[in-house]
Scaffold this active site. Sequence first.
Site, PDB file in Angstrom:
ATOM      1  N   ASP A 147       0.884  -1.156   0.000  1.00 47.15           N
ATOM      2  CA  ASP A 147       0.000   0.000   0.000  1.00 47.15           C
ATOM      3  C   ASP A 147       0.928   1.214   0.000  1.00 47.15           C
ATOM      4  O   ASP A 147       1.510   1.558   1.023  1.00 47.15           O
ATOM      5  CB  ASP A 147      -0.865  -0.050   1.275  1.00 47.15           C
ATOM      6  CG  ASP A 147      -1.654   1.234   1.502  1.00 47.15           C
ATOM      7  OD1 ASP A 147      -1.660   2.098   0.602  1.00 47.15           O
ATOM      8  OD2 ASP A 147      -2.263   1.361   2.578  1.00 47.15           O
ATOM      9  N   GLU A 189      -7.181   0.499  -4.281  1.00 50.51           N
ATOM     10  CA  GLU A 189      -7.152   0.356  -2.827  1.00 50.51           C
ATOM     11  C   GLU A 189      -8.454  -0.210  -2.244  1.00 50.51           C
ATOM     12  O   GLU A 189      -8.400  -1.114  -1.406  1.00 50.51           O
ATOM     13  CB  GLU A 189      -6.797   1.699  -2.180  1.00 50.51           C
ATOM     14  CG  GLU A 189      -5.321   2.021  -2.367  1.00 50.51           C
ATOM     15  CD  GLU A 189      -4.989   3.491  -2.269  1.00 50.51           C
ATOM     16  OE1 GLU A 189      -5.850   4.272  -1.821  1.00 50.51           O
ATOM     17  OE2 GLU A 189      -3.869   3.869  -2.643  1.00 50.51           O
ATOM     18  N   ASP A 242     -12.857   5.333   2.360  1.00 51.63           N
ATOM     19  CA  ASP A 242     -11.413   5.391   2.611  1.00 51.63           C
ATOM     20  C   ASP A 242     -10.944   6.838   2.702  1.00 51.63           C
ATOM     21  O   ASP A 242     -10.809   7.524   1.695  1.00 51.63           O
ATOM     22  CB  ASP A 242     -10.695   4.645   1.470  1.00 51.63           C
ATOM     23  CG  ASP A 242      -9.171   4.669   1.621  1.00 51.63           C
ATOM     24  OD1 ASP A 242      -8.647   5.401   2.481  1.00 51.63           O
ATOM     25  OD2 ASP A 242      -8.503   3.945   0.863  1.00 51.63           O
ATOM     26  N   LYS A 269       2.857  11.210  -3.472  1.00 51.21           N
ATOM     27  CA  LYS A 269       1.798  10.515  -4.216  1.00 51.21           C
ATOM     28  C   LYS A 269       0.852  11.504  -4.904  1.00 51.21           C
ATOM     29  O   LYS A 269       0.322  11.212  -5.963  1.00 51.21           O
ATOM     30  CB  LYS A 269       1.024   9.633  -3.243  1.00 51.21           C
ATOM     31  CG  LYS A 269       0.000   8.726  -3.880  1.00 51.21           C
ATOM     32  CD  LYS A 269      -0.484   7.742  -2.844  1.00 51.21           C
ATOM     33  CE  LYS A 269      -1.611   6.874  -3.349  1.00 51.21           C
ATOM     34  NZ  LYS A 269      -2.015   5.919  -2.296  1.00 51.21           N
TER      35      LYS A 269
END
Length: 586
Positions: A9, A148, A170, A71
């Site tokens: 992850d 994800e 999330d 990211k």
Amino acid sequence: MGNKTIGIDLGTTNSCVSVVEGGHAVIIPNDKGERTTPSVVAFTADGQRLVGSAAAHQATVNAKRTVSSVKRQMGTDWRMNIDGKNWTPQEISAMILRKLRTDAENYLGEPVSDAVITVPAYFNDIQRQATKDAGKIAGLNVKRIINEPTSAALAYGLNTGAAQKIMVYDLGGGTFDVSIIEIGESVIEVLATSGDNHLGGDDFDERIVNWIAEEARRTQRVELKNDLVALARVKEAAEQAKKELSAAETAQITLPYITQQNGQPVHLDMTLTRAKFNELTRDLVERTAGPVQNALNDAGIAASELGKVLLVGGSTRIPAVQQKVRQLTGMEPNKNINPDECVAQGAAIQGDTLSGSKALSVNKGILLLDVTPLSLSIETVGGVATRLVERNSTLPIHYSQIFTTAAPFQSSVEIHVLQGERPMAADNKTIGKFKLKGIKRAPAGVPQIEVTFDIDTNGILRVSARDRDTGKEQGITITANEKMSDAEIDAAIRDAEQYASQDQARREALDIGHEAQQLINEVEKALDQQGKQLDKADKKQIKDHISALRKLVYKNQPDKTQSGDIAAIRDAMEKLKQSSGKLTQM
Ligand code: AMP
């Protein structure tokens, strides 16, 4: 070579790596014993590269040479210039991946090269490709890129019998994703995804930072935002307070010597209540409502049809966020897997399936069906975006449509590939362009040009165009400027490998130096605040231990340090911890 496939992850704020052992996805701790690793990379003045908490710890004093949340930059032309070299987001991410890989190798005691890496469901093709390239630079064979939420559902889905639709909510450090997923006996299908690429825990931290800065301005007339070093400390304290408020009603924010004013030190000490925190962040929590509704609409279901709601991402520990989820879905969300770890676990489970050990026993194999997060189109006459693939279509996709020319005797056409939901080409994102030349001379509307979109299970797109008459064909995978060339990737791989072979001891020496310095700072702070209550002999002993440790720290030069020097520092740290124990008990 080992044959284990690790699940990674690669998060905005934290990353996590897992592997299947004995039928369970276990979390691989890093070299410091932490179960998640901060996605932070730093370049020290003496040419070292630090990754993880070593990088996060020195961020305060080295803010300009530290990268966090890289990211957010994946697939963009963002570059980090360090001493004349421009680092791409892929290369920075590769440093994080390489550390995770090394931690996994140390844990497993064998080389690791295969990995499954997760990305937010909202990532477009360029961002997915950039993530794959980052893996390649880190020396990983990226077997698959998975979404994800799909991964989180896998971590849950394995032991779930009945078919059901679930929502994955999330909220991580930098991104918000909500997905509706259908879990069947052997199939997990993402029915719809929505979200916000720029909403996460960082935003909550920022609100607290602003509040602290305002309080400092109001009560002490100091401008913290002009002092970068102070600001970094405030940020750390803000995140800490936020985390505390997930469990307690109030959090104390204490920042001694935060800055100077007219040559005098400024200390801050304030209390943040959960009520105030909720007020400061209410709109952020509220911003998750729209995507939740969109995802439900796209999946064509009502909230009442959900069998479960899964919470993923550290920020779902915030009570107001959980309250919002309850309000939006009318359900008590599931929290029985760790929100920070389940995405990596799902990736490990997928990796294990792909690595073939289990694939042969068919009933254990899990088929993942991911979706395209945004619609794909090409530009046609008048600047219109003509859609070929609807968003939330299930992968893999193979789709063709026939187009023709707009002008007489046109010998070439430009295929302009777009991603997005807007009707006009200019309002969508360009993800590639190419020309098909050599079309047979013919009046407008006669040539038949077949445009094909192929999207593989990683969500990576290939577009091709073929003149049916001449058979001439052109295509692209992705030609956006953001994508690195193969040569650039190879160069980056070589560079990363060179770094990997750097002396491990140098990093250890640096780490121990930081740890020791931090200990000295803490003890000095405590002495300053509570020293008066100690008797003289105790105080003298602590001071002696500080100066002994300080001497060793000054002598500690990463290039020359031997393992004996490190042991001496550890020893001196231990002594100081013992003698200063009395302070912390006060
Ligand atoms: P993730 O990317 O899933 O690791 O989430 C990281 C984000 O979760 C960061 O913004 C953290 O500050 C936040 N976070 C972690 N633990 C907590 C907590 N106990 N309460 C609130 N936020 C948290």
